[in-house]
Design an enzyme around this catalytic site. Structure first.
Site, short mmCIF file in Angstrom:
data_model
loop_
_atom_site.label_atom_id
_atom_site.label_comp_id
_atom_site.label_asym_id
_atom_site.label_seq_id
_atom_site.Cartn_x
_atom_site.Cartn_y
_atom_site.Cartn_z
N ILE A 214 43.24 35.45 41.11
CA ILE A 214 44.11 35.13 39.96
C ILE A 214 43.30 35.46 38.72
O ILE A 214 42.20 34.94 38.53
CB ILE A 214 44.50 33.64 39.98
N HIS A 215 43.84 36.32 37.86
CA HIS A 215 43.08 36.79 36.70
C HIS A 215 43.58 36.17 35.41
O HIS A 215 44.78 36.03 35.24
CB HIS A 215 43.22 38.32 36.64
N PRO A 216 42.75 35.81 34.47
CA PRO A 216 41.29 35.72 34.55
C PRO A 216 40.87 34.29 34.91
O PRO A 216 41.19 33.35 34.19
CB PRO A 216 40.86 36.08 33.13
#
Length: 506
Positions: A480-482
Site C-alpha cells: 500500500i503506497h506510501p
C-alpha cells in the site's frame, strides 16, 4: 458436588478475567478472587491486573503523550505556527490516564456482575486442594470451595534488595503510572540500567524478565522533557533480536536518553537537598561514580506473585529458580483440577494477549468439550520505545541456533518513513529484516520492524506468518503506497550479499 463453585480463579488480571467470563458463558458457577497488595511505596489499584493498571494501558498512553511532543516539533516544518516554548504538565496527563484506568476497573466489575461471576476482594491462599481461605484488608476471613481452581496471580516488579537504599528510596513501574506529580529528575535502573529521570535514573537489570518496560518508560520520560538516564549492567532487551535491540537504544540515545552501559548501582542515599544520591560501579573502567537524581526507578525484572498462596501445602510444583508454576500444554499444574495461566506460568511469554487466549481456551476445555490447546508459537509483540520495535517469530540468533547459519537467509532494508522527510527527522534506525529458511519455499521464520506504528504493522503480517507464509508469497503481496509497511513487501537484499540495504526512490 459439595463444592460451592465449579471454577474459582485467583487473580483478576487479563488471564483470570478472560477465563472467568468464558466459563460463565457455559452457565457454570464462577468466582474470582482479586487483591492488590500495595507496592512498597504504598501504591494500589483496582480490578484488572497489571496490563490495565500498571502496564500496557498507562504505558501506551504515556508513550502517546511523548509522541505528541515529537509531532509538535515536526508540525513546524509542515507550516504550523506553534508558540514556543512548549511545556508538558505531568499532573494533567497523569490525571487523565488514571481516570481512564479507573473507568476500566469499573468496567471489569460491571462485566463480572453481568455474567453472574462472584467477585471477592480478598487475598487467597490454599488450605486444601479444593479450598481457598480469603482474607479481606480488615482481616475478615472468607472460605471458598471449588471443583476447579485457576491460579492467575501474575507477577510484581522486583527490588534489588541487596542494594542499600533500593527499597526505601526507589520506585518501580507499579508506582510510576500513579504518581500525581512529575518524577522530576528520575533515575531508572535496569539491572542492567539506571534511568535518570529529569534527573530520573532507571536501573535495568538484565537478569530479570520484561527488560522492555525500562526502555519504554525511559523513552516516554525523555519524550515529555525529563532528563532520563538508563543504567544497564549488560545487554538491552534480552530475549529480543540483539541487532534490533541495539538500533532501539541507539535511537533513544540520539533522542536524548542517557545510557550508563556496563554499570551497576551499589547504594542509594538521600541528600540534604532531598535528592537521591546514587553510587554505581563501571564494570569496564573499574571506577565508582556518584550522582544525584530526583527519582530512582528499578526495572530489574518481575517476580511471580506466589509467596502467600501456600502452594506447597497442596503440592503445586514451582520452578525453584524462577518461582513460577510448572504447567503442561493444557495449563495443568502438578495437582489435578488446579491450573495456572499467564505470567505466573513457567516458560510462557509475559504478555496480556497470550494470557487472555490461554484463559479462554482453558475454560472451553474444562466446560465446553473442547480439546484445543494454546499455541505459543509465532506470538507477535511490540516494544513501545520512542521508535517502536515490533516482531513476530524467531530472532536472527534463535534462527541460527535452530537451523544453522547456512540454512537461513536474512532479507533486510533501511528505509525512511515519508513523514520524516519534510520534518527533517533522522531515520538512521528505521530498519526491517525478515529471517527465512533457505530451503525450497523459503518459509518466513521471523519478521522484525523498527519504525512508527510498529505494532500496527506487525499485527497484520503476524497472520501470514502464523499461516506459514513464504518469501515468494510475500513477494506476490502488493504494498500500500506510501506506507512504511509496504517496504516489507519489497525486501530483496540479503545480508549475505553485502549490498547496501538502504531503500532509495519513493
Amino acid at each position: 458436588g459439595k463444592n460451592e463453585y465449579d471454577l474459582l480463579i485467583i487473580g483478576g488480571g487479563s488471564g483470570g478475567l478472560a477465563c472467568a467470563k468464558e466459563a460463565a458463558k457455559f452457565g457454570r458457577k464462577v468466582a474470582v478472587l482479586d487483591y492488590v497488595e500495595p507496592s512498597p511505596q504504598g501504591t494500589k489499584w483496582g480490578l484488572g491486573g497489571t496490563c490495565v493498571n500498571v502496564g500496557c494501558i498507562p504505558k501506551k498512553l504515556m508513550h502517546q503523550a511523548a509522541l505528541l511532543g515529537s509531532a509538535i516539533k515536526d508540525a513546524q516544518h509542515y507550516g504550523w505556527n506553534i508558540a514556543q516554548p512548549v511545556h508538558h504538565t505531568w499532573s494533567v496527563m497523569a490525571q487523565a490516564v488514571q481516570n481512564y484506568v479507573k473507568s476500566l476497573n469499573w468496567g471489569h466489575r460491571v462485566q463480572l456482575q453481568d455474567k453472574k461471576v462472584k467477585y471477592f476482594n480478598v487475598k487467597g491462599s490454599f488450605s486444601d486442594p479444593h479450598t481457598i481461605r480469603g482474607l479481606t484488608k480488615a482481616g475478615k476471613e472468607t472460605i471458598v470451595t471449588a471443583e476447579n481452581i485457576v491460579i492467575a496471580t501474575g507477577g510484581r516488579p522486583k527490588y534489588p534488595v541487596h542494594i542499600a537504599g533500593a527499597l526505601e528510596y526507589g520506585i518501580t513501574s507499579d508506582d510510576l503510572f500513579w504518581l500525581k506529580e512529575s518524577p522530576g529528575k528520575t533515575p531508572l535502573v535496569y539491572y542492567p540500567f539506571i534511568l535518570h529521570l529529569c534527573e530520573i535514573i532507571v536501573y535495568i537489570s538484565l537478569t530479570g524478565s520484561s527488560p522492555d518496560v525500562s526502555l519504554e518508560c525511559a523513552g516516554f520520560l525523555t519524550g515529555i522533557g525529563l532528563e532520563t538516564t538508563v543504567m544497564m549492567r549488560s545487554i538491552p532487551l534480552r530475549g529480543f533480536d540483539q541487532q534490533m535491540a541495539s538500533l532501539v537504544t541507539e535511537h533513544m540515545e540520539s533522542y536524548g536518553t542517557k545510557f550508563l552501559k556496563r554499570c551497576f548501582p551499589t547504594k542509594v542515599e538521600k541528600s540534604e537537598s532531598n535528592r537521591l544520591q546514587v553510587t554505581w560501579k563501571n564494570t569496564d573502567l573499574r571506577t565508582e561514580v556518584t550522582d544525584s537524581f530526583d527519582t530512582v526507578m528499578w526495572a530489574v525484572g518481575r517476580a511471580p506473585d506466589t509467596e502467600t498462596l501456600n502452594l506447597e501445602t497442596v503440592g503445586v510444583k514451582t520452578n525453584s529458580e524462577t518461582g513460577k508454576i510448572i504447567v503442561d500444554a493444557s495449563e495443568a499444574t502438578s495437582v489435578p483440577h488446579i491450573y495456572a495461566v499467564g505470567d505466573i506460568t513457567e516458560g510462557r511469554p509475559e504478555l496480556t494477549p497470550t494470557a487472555i487466549a490461554a484463559g479462554k481456551l482453558l475454560a472451553q476445555r474444562l466446560f465446553g468439550q473442547s480439546s484445543e490447546l494454546m499455541d505459543y508459537d509465532n506470538v507477535p509483540t511490540t516494544v513501545f520505545t520512542p521508535l517502536e520495535y515490533g516482531c513476530v517469530g524467531l530472532s536472527e540468533e534463535a534462527a541460527v541456533q535452530c537451523y544453522g547459519s547456512d540454512n537461513i537467509e536474512v532479507y533486510h532494508a533501511y528505509y525512511k518513513p515519508l513523514e520524516f522527510t519534510v520534518a527533517e527527522r533522522d531515520a538512521a534506525q528505521c530498519y526491517m529484516k525478515m529471517v527465512c529458511l533457505r530451503e525450497r519455499d523459503q518459509r518466513i521464520l521471523g519478521l522484525h520492524f523498527i519504525g512508527p506504528n510498529a505494532g500496527e504493522v506487525i499485527q497484520g503480517f503476524a497472520l501470514g506468518i502464523k499461516c506459514g507464509a513464504t518469501y515468494p508469497q510475500l513477494m506476490k503481496t502488493i504494498g500500500i503506497h506510501p506506507t512504511c509497511a509496504e517496504e516489507i513487501t519489497k525486501l530483496h537484499i540479503t545480508k549475505g550479499s553485502g549490498l547496501d540495504a538502504t531503500v532509495t526512490g519513493c
